[in-house]
Enzyme design. Structure first.
Site, mmCIF file in Angstrom:
data_model
loop_
_atom_site.group_PDB
_atom_site.id
_atom_site.type_symbol
_atom_site.label_atom_id
_atom_site.label_comp_id
_atom_site.label_asym_id
_atom_site.label_seq_id
_atom_site.Cartn_x
_atom_site.Cartn_y
_atom_site.Cartn_z
ATOM 1 N N HIS A 286 106.852 44.560 51.450
ATOM 2 C CA HIS A 286 106.385 45.938 51.237
ATOM 3 C C HIS A 286 105.945 46.152 49.788
ATOM 4 C CE1 HIS A 286 108.410 46.870 55.092
ATOM 5 N NE2 HIS A 286 109.335 46.043 54.613
ATOM 6 N N SER B 161 83.697 45.938 30.873
ATOM 7 C CA SER B 161 83.202 47.238 31.296
ATOM 8 C C SER B 161 82.155 47.702 30.286
ATOM 9 C CB SER B 161 84.366 48.227 31.343
ATOM 10 O OG SER B 161 83.881 49.547 31.174
ATOM 11 N N LYS C 81 88.527 46.369 28.794
ATOM 12 C CA LYS C 81 88.651 45.936 30.187
ATOM 13 C C LYS C 81 88.262 44.485 30.437
ATOM 14 C CE LYS C 81 88.776 48.350 33.532
ATOM 15 N NZ LYS C 81 88.955 49.457 34.364
ATOM 16 N N GLU D 221 87.672 40.677 43.479
ATOM 17 C CA GLU D 221 87.368 41.864 44.308
ATOM 18 C C GLU D 221 86.239 41.582 45.285
ATOM 19 O OE1 GLU D 221 88.261 45.628 41.467
ATOM 20 O OE2 GLU D 221 86.803 44.212 40.735
#
Ligand code: ARG
Length: 444
Positions: free
Chosen positions: A152, A273, A279, A286
């Site tokens: 979980h 970024s 970043k 992704e």
């Protein structure tokens, strides 16, 4: 150049009908199939030796010229079969028109597609092997690095990074197995089924099947030209492969976040970024996660094309290639990014260990210790739960505190809740897992 059947067709209809933009990539397989077919027709005396020789030389010339780039595929041809046959006839004349004796594009395209898919499976299994090798090496290097295992997404029990990574590799080993299974079933030759009902010519189907490396001909001629099970099987294996890659990618996204800090992804696989200078975005992970949707879509598309089609060939089936090729390309691209990304990622065992030290992931071990001293598990569970709710790490509790919770506790509890000891007692079979992966790597 456009079609082989000599009729006229409206412009928009031509566009709808044309498949060369998709199937031109099968030129090698198409020529290979034609060479085998022509050799068989010649041996059977259906083609004269002279015509057979002219066709062979002509096809080999086309193959060489396509390979060298001297010949470009004419994208106004209806499909790759049309292009090759029309080019052959333009080059060698009359003999070229005899190639299609005892053959139809229906058995031809089914053969080309099986040959192409077979080659792609071999390439993909090679790519899966590379990913397994990258995971294996990282797992071996961090076999003992203690980290929290999760259920979980809550810290659950301690494992090691090596054990964790081996779980990734096991998924990929099964994916390779599924693809190899599909390869076995698809390795039968449709040639000789012709349009749907075979031929009146005395062909030798075993000969063409053997020449093309198939295990034998597809027995039933209707089945030979209408079966696209292999596309579905391969796409479903790819869908599962994509699901596995997306689960790995998701963990890379999580682990490389500041919140986890378990790994740093390598330069070249992260992006900056345009607005936030700090970043390092895990775009590649992704995208691997995101591409999964495409591959699922390809599988659904393929299944839907086949639904309710009467036997044998229907033009709907021309849509098989787009889905299959997209699935194959996407899986190959994702694997070729995933492997170097894993090979280049830098794990941070200290951060993993720190995370393992918080969150009471040794609570089960504390309860198990009491069980070892004769306390029933349910009672031991309740005692450990009470200690956890106290909020103090179990390693830091005094013996008095332990005894206040249950008289069966003694000094031994400290060894029981020690993180390294917890992991050791679990006997995680990392060595065996690594050995199993090594066997897989050797067998491929
Ligand atoms: N381009 C076609 C396909 O991919 C080849 C088979 C055409 N057969 C036919 N009967 N029109 O399916």
């Amino acid at each position: 150049m456009n079609n082989l059947w000599g009729g006229a067709i409206a412009d928009a209809a031509r566009e709808l009908n044309s498949s060369i933009a998709v199937d031109s990539r099968m030129w090698r397989e198409d020529i290979q199939g034609s060479l085998a077919h022509a050799a068989m027709l010649t041996k059977q005396g259906i083609l004269s030796e002279a015509d057979g020789a002219a066709i062979k030389a002509g096809l080999e010339g086309i193959l060489a010229d396509l390979e060298s780039g001297a010949l470009a595929i004419d994208m106004t041809a209806e499909d790759i079969h049309t292009f090759v046959e029309m080019t052959l006839t333009a080059r060698i004349g009359e003999a070229g028109k005899r190639l299609h004796t005892a053959r139809s594009r229906n058995d031809q395209v089914a053969t080309d597609l099986r040959l192409y898919t077979r080659g792609q499976i071999d390439a993909l299994v090679g790519l899966i092997r590379e990913a397994v090798a990258a995971i294996h090496d990282k797992a071996a290097a961090y076999a003992d690095a203690v980290m929290p295992g999760y259920t979980h997404l809550q810290r659950a029990q301690p494992v090691t990074f090596g054990h964790y990574l081996c779980a990734w590799a096991m998924m990929l080993v099964r994916d390779a197995g599924r693809l190899s299974d599909a390869r076995k079933r698809l390795n039968q030759c449709p040639l000789g089924a012709c349009a749907l009902a075979g031929t009146t010519f005395p062909i030798d189907r075993d000969m063409t099947a053997a020449a093309l490396g198939f295990d034998g001909p597809v027995l039933n001629s209707l089945d030979a030209v209408s079966d696209r099970d292999f596309c579905v099987e391969v796409l479903s294996a790819l869908a599962l492969l994509a699901a596995h890659m997306s689960r790995m990618a998701e963990e890379l996204v999580l682990w490389s976040s500041l919140e986890f800090g378990f790994v740093t992804l390598p330069e070249g696989f992260v992006t900056g970024s345009s607005i936030m200078p700090q970043k390092k975005n895990p775009d590649m992970a992704e995208l691997i996660r995101g591409k999964t949707g495409r591959v699922y879509g390809d599988l659904m598309g393929m299944l839907t094309v086949l639904k309710g089609l009467p036997l044998a060939y229907n033009k709907d089936m021309q849509e098989d290639k787009q889905a299959l090729f997209d699935g194959l390309d996407t899986a190959a691209l994702c694997l070729s990014v995933l492997s170097p990304m894993i090979a280049g990622m830098e794990p941070h065992p200290d951060a993993m260990r720190k995370a393992a030290g918080a969150g009471f992931i040794n609570a089960t071990d504390c309860a198990d210790y009491l069980v070892g001293r004769g306390v029933p598990f349910r009672e031991a569970y309740a005692v450990a739960a009470k200690l956890v709710h106290g909020g103090k790490p179990l390693e830091d509790l005094s013996l008095e505190e332990y005894r206040a919770a249950h008289p069966a506790f003694d000094e031994g509890v400290y060894a029981a809740v020690d993180l390294d000891a917890c992991v050791k007692r679990r006997n995680l079979p990392v060595d065996e897992e690594l050995a199993a992966l090594e066997t897989f790597l050797k067998e491929q």
